[in-house]
Write a protein that holds these residues in place. Structure first.
Motif, PDB file in Angstrom:
ATOM      1  N   THR B   8     -15.668  42.242  47.711  1.00 29.62           N
ATOM      2  CA  THR B   8     -16.913  42.292  47.712  1.00 29.62           C
ATOM      3  C   THR B   8     -17.459  41.397  48.775  1.00 29.62           C
ATOM      4  O   THR B   8     -17.194  40.125  48.647  1.00 29.62           O
ATOM      5  CB  THR B   8     -17.657  42.490  46.349  1.00 29.62           C
ATOM      6  OG1 THR B   8     -17.233  43.423  45.618  1.00 29.62           O
ATOM      7  CG2 THR B   8     -19.292  42.470  46.467  1.00 29.62           C
ATOM      8  N   VAL B  15     -25.352  44.163  50.638  1.00 33.10           N
ATOM      9  CA  VAL B  15     -23.733  44.235  50.317  1.00 33.10           C
ATOM     10  C   VAL B  15     -23.122  44.933  51.369  1.00 33.10           C
ATOM     11  O   VAL B  15     -23.231  46.199  51.561  1.00 33.10           O
ATOM     12  CB  VAL B  15     -23.668  44.705  48.986  1.00 33.10           C
ATOM     13  CG1 VAL B  15     -22.278  44.938  48.428  1.00 33.10           C
ATOM     14  CG2 VAL B  15     -24.773  44.233  47.753  1.00 33.10           C
ATOM     15  N   ASP B  18     -18.722  46.616  49.018  1.00 33.45           N
ATOM     16  CA  ASP B  18     -18.903  46.586  47.583  1.00 33.45           C
ATOM     17  C   ASP B  18     -17.550  47.149  46.993  1.00 33.45           C
ATOM     18  O   ASP B  18     -17.254  48.445  46.848  1.00 33.45           O
ATOM     19  CB  ASP B  18     -19.873  47.596  47.414  1.00 33.45           C
ATOM     20  CG  ASP B  18     -20.402  47.744  45.858  1.00 33.45           C
ATOM     21  OD1 ASP B  18     -21.509  48.324  45.794  1.00 33.45           O
ATOM     22  OD2 ASP B  18     -19.904  46.665  45.247  1.00 33.45           O
TER      23      ASP B  18
END
Lengths: 527, 237
Positions: B8, B15, B18
């Motif tokens: 991640t 993000v 992920d």
């Protein structure tokens, strides 16, 4: 569009002095760097104020115009020397030229934005000379309020003329160097020649002023032929016609250069080098160990960049020049020392102090992390420890400094007639150089700047370099002052060896900081 | 060879990648495709240790990148999408520098530099400064520098961009030969036809999340890879 381009150019110049766009401390570091630059400017302004005072003494012989013409000539020279190579790299060789030209941006807009930055730079350099001249003129009663207005307007005209002249010469330099295979050698030599000529002028100013005083009328007659400066001087006296002529000529020259530049900008910046292609011959290859390879890479980068060499290593060149000068003029130095009641053995302290100051000015390692720039991924993806990368950058600084320091120490030893003196100056200067080298790497790792368009911005304007030069010079002054006090109690050589101990301890401490702290920071840098 | 476990990466609130997990074995060519900004480059950079994960681990040949990055990096080579190389060096100096860093012997470097530069048509330009190279020439130099130490894992970010057709063809053949000899290759590309012909396995990433991965035949089924990709991307635009 022009406003946006000017904003981009200026923010690029400003951001090169601050730590990181994303850092919350950006404004604080920018203000800090700004204060440092202001302090440096004040030091130089005091020097030029001294010159202005010298010239003001002969204004009764030559006429007040000569006082201002002298200031104008010095300002013009400083503006030119200070910005010509910046212009080469930021106007003709800027990396975003082709990107901007591929967009719906008229070349005139690009040239305008670049010229505005150049004008601002020239105004800063010019101000360092002209403001003291105005101040001394006002203090000595030769600058009236009306004259002050004319002075201000004429200064703007002079800045325009200087910018035009700089652009023209930079164009020639860029055109010639694009045809050369090793253009960085030519550019470096020219840089040093320009700056050397200026420093010769600066350091011989008293002799020059004395010579001017002795031949005031004939020199003034000669200067009258350099019309823009004569007009400048006359305009500052309040002569409206001279002011109008100066403004008209400067504006016309500037407009002419601007017109030619924007009309030919595309062909200028897209010129291909016509240098002959080197033939590759497959041959034996040298295998080097990691440390040597890293140092060699750093040294290659330094020697391939005239601005990097000039800004980072000029202290080393001056070290050798001053050592030669000291050897040639050792009689004068001996007399000066005995005049202030000191023994001849104190010569070595003076040599050491000067060598330390010039070593403090040398900032090869201070921009070296930032100069990785977009190439950072190469070293970050390679099986090389961060500490090895950083120690190699410091080692490059030390290795390149060693020959000039050795030569100047040898000359110092010959000048003082003592090999022990020469050896002690060499050891002290090298230990101090090591301290500066490690400190430069530590500071640059804490304040890296990777998003530059031109390397010039990093080596001239980055916060790490400015801070390191100031810290280096300050450290040299502090060491010298402390040494001077100690010399009351100890023999000069003992003082130097004591200073060696201090420098060694400090260098080892900062080296440890680089290994333990800076290496982690480097590891955390994203490529 | 390359094991990505629950990787991640965040940039502020965004993000970028992920909880990505992938496993690339020795001798595999693994394609990595996704839309612009999907997280391909972020993933590749983490695999070669340029950026650190916010979560998860990356293993090269069973060695953790976080714990022993040097050992991991000595086994891999990385070619970025935009090969910014040392412009102040000549091509041959750059290759020698890389060979020194990876401790390649004299004989091996002479052999590999000669072989790969002839193959990619860069030999006559090796004495020129990198600053005079076109984008394609820089790409070729980056490829040669990646192969010079015979890596066990090759990470490439859009390696065919800028290469002329001959060099592109040579590189594909080289990739196949290397994999037949046990090298693992993990590369991103937008050229789905190339991925279809070349790759043993493929992973498709969308918005930082792995959408599908596996053997090429299984992922595309009866359709073409392009059809599968477009269907998976769906309403991205």
């Amino acid at each position: 569009m022009i406003k946006q381009l000017i904003k981009v150019n200026l923010s690029r110049a400003m951001s090169s002095m601050s730590r990181n766009k994303l850092s919350a401390k950006k404004n604080a570091s920018l203000a800090g760097t700004g204060i440092i630059i202001l302090m440096l400017a004040l030091v130089f302004m005091m020097l030029f104020a001294t010159m202005a005072f010298g010239l003001s003494q002969i204004s009764e012989i030559t006429g007040v115009w000569f006082y201002y013409s002298g200031g104008g000539i010095m300002a013009f020279m400083l503006m030119f020397v200070g910005s010509v190579f910046y212009t080469v790299s930021a106007l003709y060789d800027a990396k975003d030229n082709e990107l901007l030209l591929s967009m719906p941006v008229h070349p005139a807009a690009i040239v305008t934005a670049r010229m505005m930055t150049l004008l601002i730079l020239n105004a800063c350099y010019g101000g360092v000379v002209l403001i003291p001249f105005a101040a001394v003129g006002a203090a000595s009663g030769i600058l009236s309020p009306l004259g002050g207005v004319f002075f201000a307007v004429s200064s703007i005209a002079l800045i325009l003329l200087s910018a035009a002249f700089t652009c023209a010469i930079a164009w020639i330099i860029a055109a010639i160097s694009s045809r050369l295979r090793r253009k960085e050698i030519v550019q470096t030599v020219l840089l040093f020649l320009f700056f050397g000529a200026y420093m010769v002028f600066y350091f011989n100013l008293n002799n020059i002023i004395a010579g001017i005083q002795a031949n005031a009328e004939s020199i003034a007659s000669a200067v009258m032929w350099i019309l823009p400066f004569y007009w400048f001087g006359r305009a500052c006296e309040g002569d409206i016609l001279s002011g109008l002529l100066l403004a008209a000529v400067c504006a016309a020259v500037f407009a002419g250069v601007f017109y030619l530049l924007q009309r030919n900008f595309i062909s200028i910046v897209t010129r291909k080098t016509a240098a002959k292609k080197r033939k590759y011959k497959a041959g034996e290859m040298n295998v080097r160990n990691l440390r040597t390879a890293l140092i060699s890479k750093e040294a290659s980068h330094l020697f391939a960049s005239p601005m990097y060499m000039f800004n980072a290593a000029s202290g080393l060149v001056f070290m050798v020049i001053l050592a030669v000068f000291a050897l040639v003029s050792r009689g004068t130095l001996e007399s000066a020392i005995s005049m202030i009641g000191l023994d001849r053995s104190f010569e070595v302290l003076i040599f050491a102090a000067v060598a330390l100051f010039l070593a403090g000015m040398t900032c090869i390692s201070a921009p070296s992390v930032s100069l990785e720039g977009k190439n950072l991924w190469v070293i970050k993806s390679a099986p090389v420890r961060a500490r090895d990368v950083l120690l190699a950058k410091a080692a490059t600084h030390i290795v390149i400094s060693a020959p000039p320091v050795a030569l100047s120490s040898l000359l110092a030893g010959i000048a003082t007639g003592s090999a022990a003196d020469g050896l002690s100056v060499f050891v002290l200067t090298m230990l101090f150089t090591a301290l500066i080298a490690y400190a430069g790497v530590a500071i640059n790792t804490a304040m890296p700047k990777f998003d530059f368009v031109s390397e010039t911005a990093v080596v001239k304007q980055s916060g790490a370099v400015i801070i390191m030069v100031l810290v280096g010079m300050l450290a040299a002054v502090l060491l010298s002052v402390a040494g001077g006090f100690l010399a009351v109690f100890l023999p000069p050589l003992a003082v130097i060896w004591a200073a060696c101990g201090v420098c060694l301890a400090a260098a080892l401490l900062v080296r440890l900081l680089v290994i333990k702290v800076s290496a982690k920071k480097f590891d955390a840098l994203a490529a | 060879m390359l094991r990505i476990e629950h990787y991640t990466k965040r940039y502020g609130d965004k993000v970028a990648v992920d909880d990505l997990s992938l496993h690339i074995k020795k001798g595999e060519i693994y394609g990595f495709i996704g839309h612009n900004g999907a997280g391909k480059t972020t993933t590749l950079k983490a695999c070669c240790g340029i950026i650190k994960p916010d979560a998860g681990e990356i293993y090269i040949d069973g060695i953790s990148m976080a714990r022993d990055p040097i050992a991991c990096k000595s086994r891999l080579a990385y070619i970025p999408d935009n090969p910014d190389l040392y412009e102040f060096m000549t091509g041959i100096k750059y290759l020698n520098f890389i060979a020194d860093v990876y401790r390649v012997s004299k004989k091996e470097r002479e052999d590999r530099i000669g072989r790969y530069s002839d193959m990619l048509g860069l030999t006559s330009d090796l004495a020129q400064r990198v600053s005079s190279y076109s984008h394609g020439m820089k790409q070729k130099l980056a490829v040669i520098s990646a192969l010079i130490h015979d890596p066990a894992l090759l990470l490439m970010d859009e390696p065919f961009v800028g290469l002329d057709p001959a060099a592109s063809h040579q590189l594909k053949q080289l990739m196949r030969t290397m994999c037949d000899n046990g090298t693992a290759i993990f590369f991103s590309t937008h050229v789905l036809e190339t991925a279809e012909k070349l790759c043993d396995k493929v992973a498709i990433i969308k918005g930082g999340k792995l959408v599908v991965s596996g053997p090429m035949d299984e992922v595309r089924g009866d359709a073409s890879l392009e059809e599968v990709f477009l269907e998976l991307e769906g309403g991205h635009d």
